[in-house]
Design a protein around this motif. Sequence first.
Motif: not given
Length: 312
Positions: A98, A130-131, A134, A137-138, A143
Amino acid sequence: MMTFDQATIDSTGAFLVGELERLDQTLNMPLVAYTWSRDVQLREDVSIADEISSFTQSGFAAAGAPASNGKNWLSKTATAIPGINVDIGKQGFPLSLWGMELGWTLPELQASVQVGRPVDSQKYEGMQLKWNMDTDEQVYIGDTGLGVNGLLNLSQVTPTNATKTFALSSADEMRAAINTLLTAGWVNSGYSIVPGDLLVPPEQYALMASTIVSTAGNQSLLTYLATNTIAYHQNGRPLNIRPVKWAKGTGVGGTDRMMAYTNDKKFVRFPMVPLMSVPIQYRGIYQLVTYYGKLGAVEPVYTETLAYMDGI
């Protein structure tokens, strides 16, 4: 005609402020909530050089004597003594790189510093946001592009169905549904572990918090459940019930899902390589810096200790 400044330099946050204008200098960040660090423990032995995180699972097989499915009895004259077999299997999950580049010009940086809102620190805060979004969600749903799942949609866990939704259930029926889910995890683990954590959608969490179970009206169902389930009596600590937005609509057919598990890296964990950065690069009047890290996939070491219930 009164006009207002329309020539805002958005990248620096420098505005034209009038004499009779009182600008609040507070930086109001976007309203975002992420809870991944609360609900899963990290596997921290992975490095930026690793491409896969893996672990092994051991299985044992032993035959009894003289009956193959009995105890291992021996006679004093025995010459054939049974042994034990070991099977070790490996599970592997991708570690995905990432990254994000932050950049600004020297005039932008100086202008933003002069008005008290440095553009470099603001962009860094945005990148951290943002990190974490993400990662959130992960952790919970994985994903689809990478083909990995998260805590709430593991393919190895078969969900059960609630008899009715919580909105149509009484306090006793909601308590019975939760005990049924906890018992399912207990049974699946061969009665070795009772899940000590419960993840529910926000609406169901709010319903439990507002449902009164005492005739005196002094105790909510949420408080009551902490010490009145098999989790408390078996584990010796209150059941930890927490709301998770990702549980909404995650069940089969878009139904709401409830999850019981034990938040311990022995049973389930998430591999992560924290963010790192390269030295600032100069390109003319631009300054650029790249941040990078790695996000893995949830590792369900003991899927037997996890349980889902849909339709709540």
